[in-house]
Enzyme design. Structure first.
Site, short mmCIF file in Angstrom:
data_model
loop_
_atom_site.label_atom_id
_atom_site.label_comp_id
_atom_site.label_asym_id
_atom_site.label_seq_id
_atom_site.Cartn_x
_atom_site.Cartn_y
_atom_site.Cartn_z
N LYS A 9 -7.24 2.81 6.27
CA LYS A 9 -6.89 1.47 6.74
C LYS A 9 -7.55 1.13 8.09
O LYS A 9 -8.08 2.02 8.77
CB LYS A 9 -5.37 1.37 6.84
CG LYS A 9 -4.66 1.48 5.49
CD LYS A 9 -3.16 1.26 5.63
CE LYS A 9 -2.44 1.33 4.30
NZ LYS A 9 -1.01 0.99 4.41
N TYR A 49 -1.37 -6.13 -2.73
CA TYR A 49 0.02 -5.84 -2.33
C TYR A 49 1.02 -6.84 -2.91
O TYR A 49 2.09 -7.04 -2.34
CB TYR A 49 0.12 -5.83 -0.80
CG TYR A 49 -0.46 -4.58 -0.17
CD1 TYR A 49 0.09 -3.33 -0.41
CD2 TYR A 49 -1.56 -4.64 0.70
CE1 TYR A 49 -0.42 -2.17 0.17
CE2 TYR A 49 -2.08 -3.49 1.28
CZ TYR A 49 -1.49 -2.26 1.01
OH TYR A 49 -2.00 -1.11 1.59
N PHE A 57 8.22 -7.42 5.58
CA PHE A 57 7.03 -6.92 6.29
C PHE A 57 5.72 -7.44 5.71
O PHE A 57 4.64 -7.11 6.20
CB PHE A 57 7.02 -5.37 6.29
CG PHE A 57 7.02 -4.74 4.92
CD1 PHE A 57 5.84 -4.65 4.18
CD2 PHE A 57 8.18 -4.24 4.37
CE1 PHE A 57 5.84 -4.07 2.92
CE2 PHE A 57 8.18 -3.65 3.11
CZ PHE A 57 7.01 -3.57 2.39
N ASN A 112 -0.15 2.63 9.06
CA ASN A 112 0.08 4.03 8.69
C ASN A 112 -1.17 4.74 8.17
O ASN A 112 -1.07 5.68 7.38
CB ASN A 112 1.24 4.11 7.70
CG ASN A 112 0.99 3.32 6.43
OD1 ASN A 112 -0.04 2.68 6.29
ND2 ASN A 112 1.92 3.39 5.49
N HIS A 115 -3.56 4.47 2.48
CA HIS A 115 -2.79 4.12 1.29
C HIS A 115 -3.24 5.05 0.17
O HIS A 115 -4.42 5.38 0.07
CB HIS A 115 -3.08 2.66 0.88
CG HIS A 115 -2.63 2.34 -0.51
ND1 HIS A 115 -1.34 1.95 -0.79
CD2 HIS A 115 -3.29 2.39 -1.71
CE1 HIS A 115 -1.22 1.76 -2.10
NE2 HIS A 115 -2.38 2.02 -2.68
N GLU A 126 -5.66 -0.96 -8.80
CA GLU A 126 -6.19 -1.03 -7.44
C GLU A 126 -7.70 -0.79 -7.40
O GLU A 126 -8.42 -1.46 -6.66
CB GLU A 126 -5.46 0.00 -6.56
CG GLU A 126 -3.98 -0.35 -6.37
CD GLU A 126 -3.17 0.77 -5.72
OE1 GLU A 126 -3.74 1.85 -5.42
OE2 GLU A 126 -1.96 0.55 -5.52
#
Ligand code: CMP
Length: 134
Positions: A9, A49, A57, A112, A115, A126
């Site tokens: 990310k 997403y 969020f 974070n 993914h 994906e």
């Protein structure tokens, strides 16, 4: 052999962690099948997403994922999906096991570092979004 998708990310790309993260996955038996460096568009982030669109969020997540470069890596290995999720660690880096990627490089539950696909169906979905649409 099973395929899965890893996203490195924007926070991890910005902090020059691409090589270290790919090194970790290779040392853990994953083979890099394909990879791509790109900046996620809003449309692609929304589609990627979409299952989280009603969560509080969501807008923070889309803003973060479109804020800079991402590296998408298709990885292959026996049991790749479950094994990569173990190596990636808990979504919340403060709850991730020591030695996991998120323990080492995650900054918050949204920021974070990586993914990893959570099922075979999502891995295919994906990979198609990132490699055929973006
Ligand atoms: P990822 O594995 O990319 O899948 C969905 C993402 O949404 C997740 O990592 C986090 O970046 C983000 N996310 C999931 N749960 C939360 C939460 N409770 N608060 C903030 N961000 C979250």
């Amino acid at each position: 052999m099973q395929k899965t998708l890893l996203l490195i990310k924007p926070n991890a790309c910005k902090h020059n962690l691409i090589g270290r993260i790919i090194d970790m996955v290779e040392r853990n038996g994953f083979v890099v099948v394909d990879l791509k460096l790109f900046t996620m568009t809003k449309d692609i982030a929304n589609e990627f997403y979409e299952m989280h669109q009603l969560r509080d969020f969501f807008s923070k997540l889309i803003e973060f994922m479109t804020s800079g470069k991402t590296v998408a890596v298709i990885l292959e290995k026996d049991n790749a999906i479950a094994d990569l999720r173990l190596l990636v660690g808990n979504t919340n880096p403060s709850e991730a096991n020591p030695g996991t990627i998120r323990y080492l490089y995650g900054e918050s539950t949204t920021i974070n570092a990586v993914h990893a696909s959570d099922s075979e169906e999502n891995a295919l979905r994906e990979i198609d979004i990132i490699f055929n649409k973006q």
